[in-house]
Design an enzyme around this catalytic site. Structure first.
Site, mmCIF file in Angstrom:
data_model
loop_
_atom_site.group_PDB
_atom_site.id
_atom_site.type_symbol
_atom_site.label_atom_id
_atom_site.label_comp_id
_atom_site.label_asym_id
_atom_site.label_seq_id
_atom_site.Cartn_x
_atom_site.Cartn_y
_atom_site.Cartn_z
ATOM 1 N N SER A 1 -20.194 -18.641 -21.156
ATOM 2 C CA SER A 1 -19.747 -19.978 -20.749
ATOM 3 C C SER A 1 -18.540 -19.965 -19.822
ATOM 4 C CB SER A 1 -19.417 -20.805 -21.993
ATOM 5 O OG SER A 1 -20.584 -21.043 -22.766
ATOM 6 N N GLU A 49 16.691 35.479 6.678
ATOM 7 C CA GLU A 49 15.368 35.730 7.245
ATOM 8 C C GLU A 49 15.383 35.993 8.749
ATOM 9 O OE1 GLU A 49 12.565 36.005 5.514
ATOM 10 O OE2 GLU A 49 13.541 35.540 3.606
#
Length: 619
Positions: free
Chosen positions: A386, A93
């Site tokens: 409960s 590149e």
């Protein structure tokens, strides 16, 4: 033909001359704003921020979830990027990367000449710095205007960043198809291993993709990718980045993909962690305080939006969220619920806390829970029945009156004005000990006790817990039997029960241990806040009462072989909910079973799935 070529040559030299002239003029004219000032008005070149994957870890340090939105990127600092990857991109590149200052005039001229011959505008001639600029700040339009902007930005970028920093940004931002950004995410996805373990052949293969991510998609066009890989290897050989022997070996090495999907395990737990992380940020950065001080719904909405934006920002910054998740117990909880609650229309949730460290080691959101679904473990308040008695009734009673567990209480019918509670089945038992009353979950003694303690006094104890849905209407006698307006979540109730494991002291339980940045610096952690709820003497007596519930009371089917175990069942009116919250020496675990749309599950009561789930988890 000659006239056309002459025209293009003139354009080429004019373009190059204009570029250099602009650079010189910008540097020398002091009376006007510098190029840097102009460009910085559009983008911040001094602080480049790219999104990074965040990670959620279990207690063993293993990744259980990768967090990202649009860009799957695992960011690597320069020193961790494999040299072979850097070499591959420089060879193909930008061979003059270390010499140029952001743009390569020779490369630009070559590209312009090629474009002139083809009578089109291509992408050639861009340095790695220009490509980085394009990916970060610009579009991919193929125009000379965009190319000029690219050159200017690249030149400025090189003034602000070293070559190593530019390579780091470049390698981490290039696109590798299939939603992958950066070499590390690509390596882990395509080859199921970190980039440091890539062979030269594999590195060259992946380096082929960014040139044209669609055309070189390894999943769809692997043959094309392989052809470009061979071209890249040739370029690396020409530039002496590989030897002849390495080149030949790489050409002969077969490429075998081993695709690994995104890590996303334990959706029940991870969903909760996302919620808790938001709460942690809200507490640490003052959002909660702002919400309390907000004077309008509009102001609160604005604060909430700011909080969510802050959370999104943090999750895209690459943070590490370390949790107390125990994968074995999490899996066991999910499987136990499916085994014990096979009915498709009945749901269940389990919460397991390590009460020594006040950590959430497992939490389930319901059968078939998918990530970010409605979570029954922490988002679904239900009446506790409960199961509230030990917290609201018995512990305050022992604390306020300094009684023993053998003290007696009337278990016959009673009325308080128009409120006339009854024991299960309408039975009356006369005077019974506190042990007997709790062991068999008699109702009338619980209401009598709450009346003697005083509703306001009893709720002063409960207010110390993290019950988010308590309501002013709950301050009444029916609450002794769990008749709360909204109720409590499995996480809240289980967390409250950890008090019985910690000598009467309560601390909230959390799933998050630490949140760190990528360098390991701690960004957030919970402050350990403790509150004394009742005395150790009272707590010791409560542990004895809860143990009797399991030995010969309503929870005897949940018995396990452990040095200590104790807990309390809860059943709401018409069998809408079945609860059991209990503790051993190490864990406090809560189980809830019921339907989302409240209706009777009486047919399950005798099977006691809540007790069997708890027993299976605590074995």
């Amino acid at each position: 033909m000659l006239r056309s070529s002459t025209g293009w040559i003139f354009i080429i030299f004019t373009f190059i001359a204009f570029t250099f002239l602009l650079m010189e003029v910008t540097a020398e004219v002091q009376e006007v704003r510098t190029l840097s000032e102009v460009l910085n008005e559009r983008v911040d070149l001094e602080e480049i921020v790219v999104s990074k994957n965040s990670m959620i870890y279990d207690r063993n340090g293993d990744v259980v979830s990768e967090v990202f939105r649009d860009a799957n990127r695992i960011y690597l600092p320069y020193e961790e990027i494999p040299t072979v990857i850097i070499d591959a991109f420089i060879a193909t590149e930008d061979q003059r990367f270390y010499e140029h200052k952001g743009y390569d005039a020779i490369g630009i001229a070559r590209a312009l000449l090629q474009n002139a011959r083809q009578d089109s505008i291509g992408e050639g001639g861009s340095t790695m710095t220009q490509q980085l600029v394009r990916n970060l700040f610009l579009t991919h339009d193929q125009t000379y205007n965009r190319k000029m902007s690219e050159i200017l930005y690249a030149h400025e970028l090189e003034k602000n960043y070293s070559k190593e920093e530019i390579i780091e940004l470049y390698i981490n931002t290039i696109y590798f198809s299939n939603g992958l950004y950066g070499i590390e995410a690509a390596s882990r996805y395509y080859f199921n291993k970190p980039s440091e373990r890539l062979t030269i052949a594999e590195a060259a293969f992946l380096s082929a993709v960014p040139n044209n991510p669609s055309h070189y998609d390894p999943l769809k066009n692997s043959e094309q990718t392989k052809l470009r890989q061979e071209w890249i290897l040739n370029k690396m050989l020409e530039s002496s980045y590989v030897t002849e022997e390495q080149f030949e070996q790489a050409l002969e090495e077969p490429i075998t993909l081993n695709v690994k999907q995104k890590s996303d395990l334990y959706p029940d737990y991870v969903t909760y962690i996302h919620h808790e992380f938001t709460e942690l940020v809200a507490e640490s950065e003052g959002f909660n305080e702002k919400l309390v001080q907000a004077t309008s719904d509009e102001a609160r909405s604005s604060i909430e939006q700011s909080l969510q934006e802050r959370v999104r920002q943090l999750l895209s910054s690459g943070i590490h969220i370390e949790t107390s998740l125990d994968p074995f117990l999490q899996n066991l909880a999910v499987k136990a619920i499916h085994r014990q609650v096979p009915d498709s229309d009945v749901q269940a949730s389990a919460v397991i806390l390590n009460h020594t460290n006040n950590e959430i080691v497992a939490i389930t959101g319901g059968k078939g829970h998918n990530k970010f679904d409605f979570h029954r473990g922490f988002q679904s308040p239900r009446q506790p029945g409960s199961a509230i008695k030990p917290l609201l009734v018995y512990a305050p009673y022992l604390e306020e009156f300094d009684l023993s567990t053998q003290s007696t209480i009337n278990a016959d019918n009673v009325c308080f004005g128009e409120y006339c509670p009854r024991n299960y089945g309408g039975s009356q038992y006369g005077m019974v000990s506190l042990t007997t009353a709790l062991k068999h979950s008699y109702n009338t003694p619980a209401v009598r006790i709450l009346d003697q303690v005083g509703v306001d006094t009893a709720f002063q104890y409960v207010e110390k817990f993290s019950f988010s849905s308590l309501d002013s209407r709950d301050y009444r006698l029916p609450s002794a039997l769990g008749g709360l307006t909204y109720g409590v979540t499995p996480l809240e109730l289980t967390s409250a029960y950890t008090t019985f494991a910690n000598d009467g002291t309560y601390s909230p339980s959390y799933g998050i241990r630490n949140v760190t940045d990528q360098d390991g610096t701690i960004l957030y952690s919970w402050e350990k806040n403790q509150v004394d709820v009742w005395s150790k003497g009272t707590n010791d007596q409560m542990r004895s009462l809860l143990s009797e519930v399991m030995k010969g009371g309503t929870a005897r089917r949940a018995q396990v072989s452990a040095p200590y175990s104790g807990g309390k069942t809860g059943t709401t009116n018409n069998y809408y909910d079945l609860w059991f919250v209990g503790l051993t020496d190490e864990y406090t675990t809560g189980v809830w079973v019921g339907r989302d749309k409240q209706s009777s599950i009486a047919h399950l009561n005798d099977k006691a799935p809540h007790l069997l789930i708890w027993q299976e988890l605590m074995k």
